[in-house]
Scaffold this active site. Structure first.
Site, PDB file in Angstrom:
ATOM      1  N   CYS A   1       0.925  -1.086  -0.120  1.00  7.74           N
ATOM      2  CA  CYS A   1      -0.021   0.107  -0.048  1.00  7.74           C
ATOM      3  C   CYS A   1       1.003   1.419  -0.043  1.00  7.74           C
ATOM      4  CB  CYS A   1      -0.876  -0.272   1.184  1.00  7.74           C
ATOM      5  SG  CYS A   1      -1.986   1.740   1.430  1.00  7.74           S
TER       6      CYS A   1
ATOM      7  N   CYS B   1      -3.871   7.424  -3.910  1.00 11.24           N
ATOM      8  CA  CYS B   1      -3.625   6.017  -4.201  1.00 11.24           C
ATOM      9  C   CYS B   1      -2.177   5.395  -4.619  1.00 11.24           C
ATOM     10  CB  CYS B   1      -4.819   5.238  -4.598  1.00 11.24           C
ATOM     11  SG  CYS B   1      -4.661   3.313  -4.402  1.00 11.24           S
TER      12      CYS B   1
END
Length: 339
Positions: A91, A255
Protein backbone atom coordinates in the site's frame (compact mmCIF):
# COMPACT_ATOMS: atom_id res chain seq x y z
CA UNK A 1 -10.31 -1.34 34.74
CA UNK A 2 -9.41 -4.62 33.08
CA UNK A 3 -8.08 -4.57 29.54
CA UNK A 4 -7.46 -7.64 27.41
CA UNK A 5 -5.19 -5.69 25.07
CA UNK A 6 -3.26 -2.41 25.12
CA UNK A 7 -1.63 -1.49 21.80
CA UNK A 8 0.32 1.75 21.25
CA UNK A 9 0.08 3.39 17.84
CA UNK A 10 1.09 6.55 16.00
CA UNK A 11 -1.47 7.86 13.53
CA UNK A 12 -0.88 9.90 10.39
CA UNK A 13 -2.48 10.74 7.08
CA UNK A 14 -0.91 10.64 3.64
CA UNK A 15 -2.66 13.05 1.27
CA UNK A 16 -5.82 12.48 3.32
CA UNK A 17 -5.71 8.69 3.74
CA UNK A 18 -5.01 7.48 7.31
CA UNK A 19 -2.25 5.15 8.48
CA UNK A 20 -1.81 3.67 11.96
CA UNK A 21 1.69 2.42 12.84
CA UNK A 22 2.01 -0.02 15.74
CA UNK A 23 4.83 0.96 18.10
CA UNK A 24 4.15 -1.21 21.15
CA UNK A 25 2.00 -3.83 22.83
CA UNK A 26 1.69 -6.23 19.89
CA UNK A 27 2.71 -9.89 20.39
CA UNK A 28 5.70 -11.27 18.55
CA UNK A 29 4.71 -13.11 15.39
CA UNK A 30 5.94 -16.62 14.65
CA UNK A 31 7.72 -17.47 11.42
CA UNK A 32 11.02 -17.08 9.66
CA UNK A 33 9.61 -15.36 6.58
CA UNK A 34 7.20 -12.47 6.12
CA UNK A 35 4.64 -14.81 4.58
CA UNK A 36 4.86 -17.11 7.62
CA UNK A 37 4.41 -14.16 9.97
CA UNK A 38 1.41 -13.00 7.96
CA UNK A 39 -0.10 -16.48 8.31
CA UNK A 40 0.42 -16.36 12.10
CA UNK A 41 -1.13 -12.87 12.27
CA UNK A 42 -4.27 -13.90 10.40
CA UNK A 43 -4.64 -17.30 12.10
CA UNK A 44 -3.90 -16.31 15.69
CA UNK A 45 -4.27 -12.54 16.03
CA UNK A 46 -7.28 -11.62 13.87
CA UNK A 47 -8.82 -9.98 16.95
CA UNK A 48 -5.93 -7.51 17.05
CA UNK A 49 -6.39 -6.67 13.37
CA UNK A 50 -10.00 -5.73 14.18
CA UNK A 51 -8.78 -3.74 17.18
CA UNK A 52 -6.40 -1.74 14.97
CA UNK A 53 -8.61 -0.89 12.01
CA UNK A 54 -12.16 -1.99 12.78
CA UNK A 55 -14.93 0.10 14.27
CA UNK A 56 -15.29 1.69 16.80
CA UNK A 57 -11.54 2.44 17.11
CA UNK A 58 -11.09 2.85 13.38
CA UNK A 59 -13.24 3.10 10.28
CA UNK A 60 -13.24 1.94 6.68
CA UNK A 61 -10.22 3.88 5.35
CA UNK A 62 -7.83 2.94 8.17
CA UNK A 63 -4.70 0.99 7.29
CA UNK A 64 -2.49 -0.32 10.08
CA UNK A 65 1.17 -1.23 9.70
CA UNK A 66 3.18 -3.66 11.84
CA UNK A 67 6.89 -2.79 11.58
CA UNK A 68 8.92 -5.95 12.12
CA UNK A 69 12.58 -6.81 12.45
CA UNK A 70 14.02 -7.27 8.95
CA UNK A 71 13.45 -10.76 7.63
CA UNK A 72 15.24 -10.11 4.31
CA UNK A 73 19.00 -9.56 4.23
CA UNK A 74 18.58 -6.45 2.09
CA UNK A 75 15.86 -4.78 4.18
CA UNK A 76 16.02 -2.23 7.00
CA UNK A 77 12.65 -3.47 8.26
CA UNK A 78 9.78 -5.72 7.23
CA UNK A 79 6.13 -4.67 7.41
CA UNK A 80 2.70 -6.22 7.37
CA UNK A 81 -0.14 -3.96 6.23
CA UNK A 82 -3.73 -4.68 7.28
CA UNK A 83 -7.08 -3.07 6.56
CA UNK A 84 -10.74 -3.98 6.34
CA UNK A 85 -9.72 -6.00 3.25
CA UNK A 86 -7.40 -8.13 5.39
CA UNK A 87 -3.68 -8.31 4.76
CA UNK A 88 -2.40 -6.22 1.84
CA UNK A 89 0.65 -7.12 -0.21
CA UNK A 90 1.52 -3.45 -0.58
CA UNK A 91 0.00 0.00 0.00
CA UNK A 92 1.68 3.18 -1.20
CA UNK A 93 0.08 5.71 1.13
CA UNK A 94 0.71 3.42 4.13
CA UNK A 95 4.36 3.03 3.16
CA UNK A 96 4.79 6.81 2.96
CA UNK A 97 3.03 7.21 6.31
CA UNK A 98 5.11 4.48 7.93
CA UNK A 99 8.48 5.84 6.80
CA UNK A 100 7.46 9.35 7.87
CA UNK A 101 6.25 8.12 11.28
CA UNK A 102 9.32 6.02 12.05
CA UNK A 103 11.72 8.81 11.08
CA UNK A 104 9.87 11.64 12.84
CA UNK A 105 9.52 9.60 16.05
CA UNK A 106 13.24 8.67 15.81
CA UNK A 107 12.60 4.94 15.60
CA UNK A 108 14.75 5.02 12.47
CA UNK A 109 17.69 7.48 12.48
CA UNK A 110 17.09 10.37 10.07
CA UNK A 111 19.89 11.77 7.95
CA UNK A 112 19.55 15.06 6.09
CA UNK A 113 18.91 15.85 3.33
CA UNK A 114 17.88 12.30 2.28
CA UNK A 115 17.38 9.11 4.30
CA UNK A 116 17.17 5.83 2.45
CA UNK A 117 14.99 3.04 3.85
CA UNK A 118 14.51 -0.43 2.33
CA UNK A 119 11.21 -2.00 3.34
CA UNK A 120 10.25 -5.63 2.82
CA UNK A 121 6.56 -6.00 1.93
CA UNK A 122 4.62 -9.03 0.79
CA UNK A 123 5.05 -7.65 -2.76
CA UNK A 124 8.83 -7.66 -2.33
CA UNK A 125 11.50 -5.13 -1.40
CA UNK A 126 10.48 -1.48 -1.72
CA UNK A 127 13.17 1.19 -1.68
CA UNK A 128 12.15 4.52 -0.20
CA UNK A 129 13.92 7.86 0.13
CA UNK A 130 12.74 10.47 2.62
CA UNK A 131 13.58 14.11 2.06
CA UNK A 132 14.37 15.46 5.54
CA UNK A 133 14.80 19.10 6.56
CA UNK A 134 15.17 20.27 10.15
CA UNK A 135 14.05 16.92 11.52
CA UNK A 136 10.84 17.08 9.47
CA UNK A 137 10.11 14.60 6.69
CA UNK A 138 9.01 16.76 3.77
CA UNK A 139 8.24 13.93 1.36
CA UNK A 140 8.85 10.24 0.75
CA UNK A 141 9.59 8.67 -2.62
CA UNK A 142 9.27 4.92 -3.02
CA UNK A 143 10.25 2.70 -5.89
CA UNK A 144 7.25 0.60 -6.76
CA UNK A 145 7.16 -3.03 -7.79
CA UNK A 146 6.96 -3.87 -11.51
CA UNK A 147 3.58 -2.60 -12.66
CA UNK A 148 1.72 -3.78 -15.71
CA UNK A 149 -1.59 -4.33 -17.47
CA UNK A 150 -2.87 -7.89 -17.81
CA UNK A 151 -6.20 -7.38 -19.62
CA UNK A 152 -7.44 -4.55 -21.85
CA UNK A 153 -10.84 -3.86 -23.34
CA UNK A 154 -12.90 -6.15 -21.10
CA UNK A 155 -16.56 -5.21 -21.47
CA UNK A 156 -19.09 -5.74 -18.70
CA UNK A 157 -22.71 -4.64 -18.44
CA UNK A 158 -24.18 -3.03 -15.33
CA UNK A 159 -27.74 -1.75 -15.21
CA UNK A 160 -28.04 -1.96 -18.98
CA UNK A 161 -24.90 0.12 -19.57
CA UNK A 162 -21.66 -1.26 -21.00
CA UNK A 163 -18.37 -0.38 -19.31
CA UNK A 164 -14.92 -0.96 -20.74
CA UNK A 165 -12.52 -2.18 -18.07
CA UNK A 166 -8.78 -2.84 -18.05
CA UNK A 167 -7.04 -4.88 -15.33
CA UNK A 168 -3.70 -3.64 -14.06
CA UNK A 169 -1.23 -4.30 -11.26
CA UNK A 170 0.64 -1.68 -9.23
CA UNK A 171 1.41 -3.72 -6.12
CA UNK A 172 -2.21 -4.86 -5.89
CA UNK A 173 -4.72 -5.55 -8.67
CA UNK A 174 -7.17 -2.93 -9.95
CA UNK A 175 -10.00 -2.81 -12.43
CA UNK A 176 -9.35 0.49 -14.25
CA UNK A 177 -12.35 2.41 -15.53
CA UNK A 178 -12.37 5.77 -17.30
CA UNK A 179 -14.68 7.88 -15.14
CA UNK A 180 -16.13 9.59 -18.23
CA UNK A 181 -18.05 6.35 -18.85
CA UNK A 182 -20.12 6.99 -15.70
CA UNK A 183 -21.30 10.46 -16.75
CA UNK A 184 -20.19 12.05 -13.47
CA UNK A 185 -16.84 13.56 -12.45
CA UNK A 186 -14.55 12.53 -9.62
CA UNK A 187 -15.72 14.91 -6.89
CA UNK A 188 -16.66 14.67 -3.23
CA UNK A 189 -20.35 14.92 -3.98
CA UNK A 190 -20.08 12.10 -6.56
CA UNK A 191 -18.31 9.66 -4.24
CA UNK A 192 -21.34 7.73 -2.87
CA UNK A 193 -22.67 6.97 -6.34
CA UNK A 194 -19.25 6.11 -7.78
CA UNK A 195 -18.43 3.79 -4.90
CA UNK A 196 -21.75 1.95 -5.21
CA UNK A 197 -21.34 1.63 -8.99
CA UNK A 198 -17.76 0.40 -8.62
CA UNK A 199 -18.96 -2.47 -6.45
CA UNK A 200 -21.39 -3.56 -9.17
CA UNK A 201 -18.73 -3.26 -11.88
CA UNK A 202 -16.26 -5.35 -9.89
CA UNK A 203 -18.87 -8.04 -9.29
CA UNK A 204 -19.31 -8.36 -13.06
CA UNK A 205 -15.55 -8.26 -13.69
CA UNK A 206 -14.93 -11.01 -11.14
CA UNK A 207 -17.80 -13.10 -12.49
CA UNK A 208 -16.30 -12.81 -15.98
CA UNK A 209 -12.82 -13.73 -14.71
CA UNK A 210 -14.30 -16.87 -13.10
CA UNK A 211 -16.47 -17.98 -15.99
CA UNK A 212 -14.21 -17.37 -18.98
CA UNK A 213 -10.98 -19.16 -19.82
CA UNK A 214 -7.94 -18.38 -21.93
CA UNK A 215 -6.88 -15.25 -20.06
CA UNK A 216 -3.34 -13.92 -20.71
CA UNK A 217 -0.58 -15.26 -18.42
CA UNK A 218 -0.58 -13.62 -15.00
CA UNK A 219 -4.24 -12.53 -15.06
CA UNK A 220 -5.63 -12.51 -11.51
CA UNK A 221 -8.52 -14.70 -10.45
CA UNK A 222 -10.30 -11.65 -9.01
CA UNK A 223 -9.80 -7.95 -8.33
CA UNK A 224 -10.75 -6.34 -5.03
CA UNK A 225 -10.29 -2.69 -5.97
CA UNK A 226 -11.43 -0.45 -8.80
CA UNK A 227 -9.61 2.67 -9.94
CA UNK A 228 -11.55 5.41 -11.67
CA UNK A 229 -9.19 7.44 -13.85
CA UNK A 230 -10.22 10.90 -14.92
CA UNK A 231 -8.96 14.27 -16.17
CA UNK A 232 -7.33 16.74 -13.75
CA UNK A 233 -9.24 19.46 -11.95
CA UNK A 234 -6.27 21.33 -10.40
CA UNK A 235 -3.52 23.31 -12.09
CA UNK A 236 -0.35 21.27 -12.47
CA UNK A 237 -2.07 17.88 -12.21
CA UNK A 238 -2.19 15.46 -15.14
CA UNK A 239 -5.09 13.29 -13.99
CA UNK A 240 -7.39 12.45 -11.10
CA UNK A 241 -7.78 9.06 -9.39
CA UNK A 242 -10.45 7.52 -7.20
CA UNK A 243 -9.69 4.05 -5.82
CA UNK A 244 -12.67 2.15 -4.41
CA UNK A 245 -13.44 -1.15 -2.72
CA UNK A 246 -16.26 -2.76 -0.79
CA UNK A 247 -14.30 -2.94 2.45
CA UNK A 248 -12.59 0.47 2.32
CA UNK A 249 -15.10 2.62 0.46
CA UNK A 250 -12.80 5.09 -1.27
CA UNK A 251 -9.23 6.31 -1.01
CA UNK A 252 -8.87 9.92 0.09
CA UNK A 253 -5.38 10.04 -1.44
CA UNK A 254 -4.52 9.48 -5.12
CA UNK A 255 -3.65 5.88 -4.04
CA UNK A 256 0.03 4.98 -4.39
CA UNK A 257 -0.45 1.50 -5.85
CA UNK A 258 -3.26 2.89 -8.00
CA UNK A 259 -0.88 5.55 -9.33
CA UNK A 260 1.58 2.80 -10.30
CA UNK A 261 -1.18 0.87 -12.06
CA UNK A 262 -2.40 4.00 -13.83
CA UNK A 263 1.06 4.84 -15.17
CA UNK A 264 1.42 1.25 -16.39
CA UNK A 265 -1.96 1.71 -18.09
CA UNK A 266 -0.80 4.92 -19.83
CA UNK A 267 2.46 3.15 -20.78
CA UNK A 268 0.49 0.27 -22.31
CA UNK A 269 -1.59 2.78 -24.30
CA UNK A 270 1.52 4.59 -25.59
CA UNK A 271 0.66 7.73 -23.62
CA UNK A 272 3.72 7.64 -21.31
CA UNK A 273 7.34 6.60 -21.79
CA UNK A 274 10.35 5.92 -19.58
CA UNK A 275 11.38 9.18 -17.91
CA UNK A 276 7.90 10.72 -18.01
CA UNK A 277 6.32 12.16 -14.85
CA UNK A 278 2.62 12.16 -14.00
CA UNK A 279 1.06 14.29 -11.26
CA UNK A 280 -1.86 12.36 -9.74
CA UNK A 281 -4.69 14.24 -8.04
CA UNK A 282 -7.09 12.81 -5.44
CA UNK A 283 -10.77 13.53 -4.84
CA UNK A 284 -9.53 15.97 -2.15
CA UNK A 285 -7.14 17.58 -4.69
CA UNK A 286 -4.10 16.29 -2.80
CA UNK A 287 -1.15 15.18 -4.91
CA UNK A 288 1.20 12.25 -5.54
CA UNK A 289 3.89 12.58 -8.21
CA UNK A 290 4.80 9.49 -10.20
CA UNK A 291 7.65 8.81 -12.62
CA UNK A 292 8.35 5.86 -14.93
CA UNK A 293 11.97 5.01 -14.14
CA UNK A 294 12.49 1.95 -16.34
CA UNK A 295 10.85 -0.67 -18.50
CA UNK A 296 10.84 -4.34 -17.56
CA UNK A 297 8.80 -7.48 -18.30
CA UNK A 298 6.33 -9.58 -16.28
CA UNK A 299 4.84 -12.84 -17.62
CA UNK A 300 5.67 -11.75 -21.15
CA UNK A 301 3.99 -8.36 -20.72
CA UNK A 302 5.73 -5.00 -20.97
CA UNK A 303 5.90 -3.48 -17.49
CA UNK A 304 7.26 -0.39 -15.78
CA UNK A 305 9.33 0.37 -12.70
CA UNK A 306 7.57 3.41 -11.15
CA UNK A 307 8.39 5.80 -8.34
CA UNK A 308 5.77 7.66 -6.29
CA UNK A 309 6.36 10.76 -4.15
CA UNK A 310 3.98 11.99 -1.47
CA UNK A 311 3.85 13.58 1.98
CA UNK A 312 2.42 12.37 5.29
CA UNK A 313 1.56 14.22 8.50
CA UNK A 314 1.36 12.83 12.03
CA UNK A 315 -2.08 13.20 13.63
CA UNK A 316 -1.95 11.39 16.97
CA UNK A 317 -0.17 9.26 19.58
CA UNK A 318 -2.70 6.76 20.89
CA UNK A 319 -3.14 3.66 23.03
CA UNK A 320 -5.90 1.31 21.87
CA UNK A 321 -7.46 -0.86 24.56
CA UNK A 322 -9.98 -3.67 24.73
CA UNK A 323 -12.19 -3.61 27.80
CA UNK A 324 -13.01 -7.18 28.79
CA UNK A 325 -16.67 -6.16 29.21
CA UNK A 326 -16.99 -4.42 25.83
CA UNK A 327 -19.97 -6.00 24.02
CA UNK A 328 -18.39 -5.23 20.62
CA UNK A 329 -15.24 -7.10 21.53
CA UNK A 330 -12.15 -6.15 19.54
CA UNK A 331 -14.22 -4.47 16.83
CA UNK A 332 -16.07 -5.10 13.61
CA UNK A 333 -16.00 -4.26 9.92
CA UNK A 334 -19.00 -2.74 8.16
CA UNK A 335 -19.05 -2.84 4.34
CA UNK A 336 -18.42 0.59 2.87
CA UNK A 337 -20.12 -0.21 -0.46
CA UNK A 338 -23.27 -2.32 -0.53
CA UNK A 339 -23.05 -6.05 -0.33
Amino acid sequence: MTFAHRVRVVDSHTAGEPTRVVVGGFPELAGGTLAEQEADLLANHADLVRLLVGEPRGHAPWHAVLPLAPLHAGADLSVLIVSALGSLTMCGHALIGTVTTLLETERIPAREPVTGVVVETLSGLVRAEARVDGGKVRSVTFRGVPSWVAVTGLEVEVGGQAFEVDIGFGGIWFALVRVEQTGVPIAVESVPGLVALSHRIRLEVNRTLRERSGWPPGTPERVDQLLYVGPPTSAGAHGQNLATSTGLGFDRSPCGTGCCARMAWHFERGEMAVGDTFVHESVLNTIFTGTIKAETEVDGHRAIIPTITGSAYLTGFNELVLDTDDPLGPGLFLPAAGG
